[in-house]
Design an enzyme around this catalytic site. Structure first.
Site, PDB file in Angstrom:
ATOM      1  N   SER A 251       0.810  -1.217   0.000  1.00  0.00           N
ATOM      2  CA  SER A 251       0.000   0.000   0.000  1.00  0.00           C
ATOM      3  C   SER A 251       0.837   1.259   0.000  1.00  0.00           C
ATOM      4  CB  SER A 251      -0.946  -0.024   1.196  1.00  0.00           C
ATOM      5  OG  SER A 251      -0.600   0.969   2.123  1.00  0.00           O
ATOM      6  N   LYS A 252       0.205   2.307  -0.452  1.00  0.00           N
ATOM      7  CA  LYS A 252       0.886   3.597  -0.548  1.00  0.00           C
ATOM      8  C   LYS A 252       1.317   4.115   0.816  1.00  0.00           C
ATOM      9  CE  LYS A 252      -2.212   4.834  -4.240  1.00  0.00           C
ATOM     10  NZ  LYS A 252      -2.911   5.831  -4.991  1.00  0.00           N
ATOM     11  N   ARG A 253       0.631   3.657   1.827  1.00  0.00           N
ATOM     12  CA  ARG A 253       0.925   4.160   3.175  1.00  0.00           C
ATOM     13  C   ARG A 253       2.338   3.810   3.629  1.00  0.00           C
ATOM     14  NH1 ARG A 253      -4.050   1.913   3.970  1.00  0.00           N
ATOM     15  NH2 ARG A 253      -3.055   0.096   4.871  1.00  0.00           N
ATOM     16  N   GLU A 254       2.922   2.801   2.999  1.00  0.00           N
ATOM     17  CA  GLU A 254       4.212   2.325   3.497  1.00  0.00           C
ATOM     18  C   GLU A 254       5.307   3.368   3.495  1.00  0.00           C
ATOM     19  OE1 GLU A 254       5.786  -1.624   2.430  1.00  0.00           O
ATOM     20  OE2 GLU A 254       3.704  -1.965   1.903  1.00  0.00           O
ATOM     21  N   PRO A 256       5.111   6.823   3.788  1.00  0.00           N
ATOM     22  CA  PRO A 256       4.987   7.706   4.954  1.00  0.00           C
ATOM     23  C   PRO A 256       5.283   6.978   6.264  1.00  0.00           C
ATOM     24  CG  PRO A 256       3.023   7.841   3.574  1.00  0.00           C
ATOM     25  CD  PRO A 256       3.912   6.854   2.944  1.00  0.00           C
TER      26      PRO A 256
END
Length: 544
Positions: A251-254, A256
């Site tokens: 996921s893109k959250r990784e 940040p």
RNA sequence: GGCCCCAUCGUCUAGGUAGGACUAGGACACCGGGUUUUCAACCCGGCAACAGGGGUUCGAAUCCCCUUGGGGCUACCA
């Protein structure tokens, strides 16, 4: 004819998971000689942005994935932005309501939440059921007057089980009466994903839906919708999901989150300066560190750069900026959940297209292994035709705003050649950058200095090298090599003993292209100047 | 919690639909050695897996069941 589509929702950069989905659809279509279309699913107007649409388009183009229909190329089934197709969806929703296959709802979020909690308490799934008497237009008016939001739900037929015939999973049966009447029109008037997707796939003639396994549970609902609307059911293929090293769906959250971890682990980071670097406020930084909010990706990237740390690549553009070739990405991604079956791995695109086949999709989820991607990239750099590699390298230099941009094509070609065996374009750039910066910008690596210059007679050797270099008329590769080799022979030491001090002197580290190339590239004047700076900085030696 | 999917070396996988030639193959990573002016590349060698338990069968990595583990979905996100 085969028609497939990639239908991203534009909420940021394209990440590798999405890229893989796009790639599989595209490869399949190219193999079958069909049409591949790009459709932007921007029905969530709060989250979708025009910038993100452009980013997704750029990222697909960089990968070499071209669509036959869609934004920027047009086609007979447009518009290809769902936000511009509202009247089409409205028509079908009205039809369903008129046929009593869909109905209005007026629940508040709080009421819905209460229903969910009750279901949870009863250890059951929440199954939303329609009222006995479906609301009519007058009820809608009343509800609106009372300030309630109006949505439309699809009345899912509950009488028989729904069987999804999936190419990779076989027949998956969903028991009758277990599906909730789901929302097809939100209170802002836009359709939900489920509805827009079903309508558009029909209208755009999509024959094969290749998507991630996370959509498998949506499919019975989509099929029920197709039947209610008299649509075709396309062939479904639900691919395995790509898992990240930290577990769970990639996921893109990784990115940040990785940065947050780094900040938290380092107490001595100046948060104010960090905020400045990221172009955000100190409050935003604090809230980010506390895990409450997440700044935009450019801010994240800027802060990472400021801290000089590498975040894990997630988005396609991250890999571009880390010096990966689109060819390696395509090759590697294609092998995540698929394989040609004959053991081939490193493959040019044409071969990939020629043997791509839905029947060889893997069922199990796979982990995204950056190490293997690195190996693929190394191979593709080796394989690539020089002219194309030069092009790719120049694009990379521009993307990272490298000082090497000042070099002309001939020089860049030479640089690529002297870096044979490089794993990434970034590696080539980093190893060669020393020759493109001012003499006083050279950063001396402490360990390298200690090990090569200060130990034994490193500085003395450097002094000798300086003398011989100064005496040389022309710094050809051969001349430099002869000089260094004869010096090593005279001193009865290995070439490394004379090459390493010189290397550290000119580039500050023990890592550079072959020393003869490096010196020649830097030129006599700068080489000598840097030796002098080095000698002065780390103690003058009289011997020589 | 409910529903659904999945399970071969650390990782990606071949083999599974048609059980026997599987002593389970390849690639990446790792370890050892070689080459070498650094890094990388390159060459040679090595380590390493059928999640567990029950069936079916002459015979199971392969078929069935259970357990365990992993993943997904469970939004007026897509």
């Amino acid at each position: 004819m085969v028609v497939t589509r990639f239908a991203p929702s534009p909420t940021g950069y394209l990440h590798v998971g999405g890229a893989r989905t796009a790639l599989f659809n595209w490869l399949f279509t190219r193999r079958m000689g069909g049409r591949f279309l790009l459709r932007i699913e921007d029905t969530d107007i709060k989250r979708s942005t025009p910038t993100a649409i452009q980013q997704v388009i750029n990222d697909l183009r960089w990968l070499g994935i071209e669509w036959d229909e869609g934004p920027e190329v047009g086609g007979p089934n447009g518009p290809y932005l769902q936000s511009r197709r509202k009247d089409i969806y409205d028509k079908y929703i009205k039809k369903l309501i008129d046929e009593k296959k869909a109905y209005y709802c007026f629940d508040t979020p709080e009421e819905l939440q209460a229903m969910r909690e009750q279901a949870e308490a009863e250890k059951k799934a929440l199954i939303y059921r329609r009222p006995k008497d479906l609301p009519d237009e007058s009820d809608v008016k009343k509800a609106k007057a009372a300030g309630r939001a109006v949505t439309v739900r699809f009345a899912v037929p509950q009488d028989k089980p729904i069987i999804v015939a999936d190419v990779v999973r076989g027949e998956v049966t969903f028991a009758a009466g277990e599906m909730s009447d789901f929302i097809i029109q939100k209170s802002d008037g836009f359709p939900t994903y489920h509805f827009a997707c079903v309508v558009d796939d029909e209208l755009m003639g999509v024959t094969h839906v290749i998507r991630g396994q996370e959509h498998l549970m949506n499919t019975p609902g989509h099929q029920a919708l197709q039947q209610a609307l008299g649509f075709h059911t396309p062939t479904y293929a639900h691919m395995s999901v790509t898992i990240s090293e930290t577990g769970g769906k990639l996921s893109k959250r990784e990115r940040p989150e990785a940065l947050r971890k780094i900040i938290k682990a380092n107490q001595d980071i100046d948060l104010e300066k960090l905020a400045e670097a990221g172009n955000i406020t100190i409050e935003e930084v604090n809230s980010f560190v506390a895990g409450e909010t997440v700044p935009d990706m450019p801010g994240i990237d800027a802060m990472a750069k400021f801290l000089d740390v590498r975040l894990p690549e997630i988005n396609v553009i991250d890999f571009f900026k880390s010096g990966y070739l689109p060819e390696s990405m395509v090759n590697f991604l294609s092998l995540l959940g698929w394989n040609p079956g004959d053991g081939r791995e490193i493959m040019p695109l044409d071969d990939l297209i020629n043997c791509f086949d839905l029947s060889r999709l893997t069922k199990a989820n796979s982990l995204f292994d950056r190490q293997k991607l690195l190996a693929f990239n190394t191979e593709h750099i080796k394989m690539m035709k020089p002219a194309l590699l030069l092009q790719r390298f120049k694009n990379y230099l521009k993307a990272v705003d490298s000082p090497l941009m000042s070099a002309d094509d001939r020089l860049l070609e030479k640089i690529i050649k002297m870096n044979e065996g490089a794993r990434t374009l970034a590696q080539i750039e980093e190893k060669t950058r020393f020759a493109f910066i001012a003499n006083d910008e050279v950063k001396y690596d402490e360990k390298a200095v200690k090990k090569v210059l200060l130990k034994e007679d490193g500085l003395a050797v450097l002094q000798m090298v300086r003398g011989r270099l100064a005496a040389m008329k022309q710094l050809t590769k051969e001349a430099i090599e002869n000089m260094l080799r004869s010096l090593a022979q005279e001193k009865q030491v290995g070439l490394g003993k004379v090459a390493q001090p010189l290397r550290v002197a000119i580039c500050g580290t023990t890592i550079s292209p072959p020393i003869f190339d490096s010196v020649q590239m830097l030129g006599k004047e700068k080489t000598i100047a840097r030796i002098d700076i080095t000698l002065k900085k780390f103690g003058t030696v009289t011997q020589g």
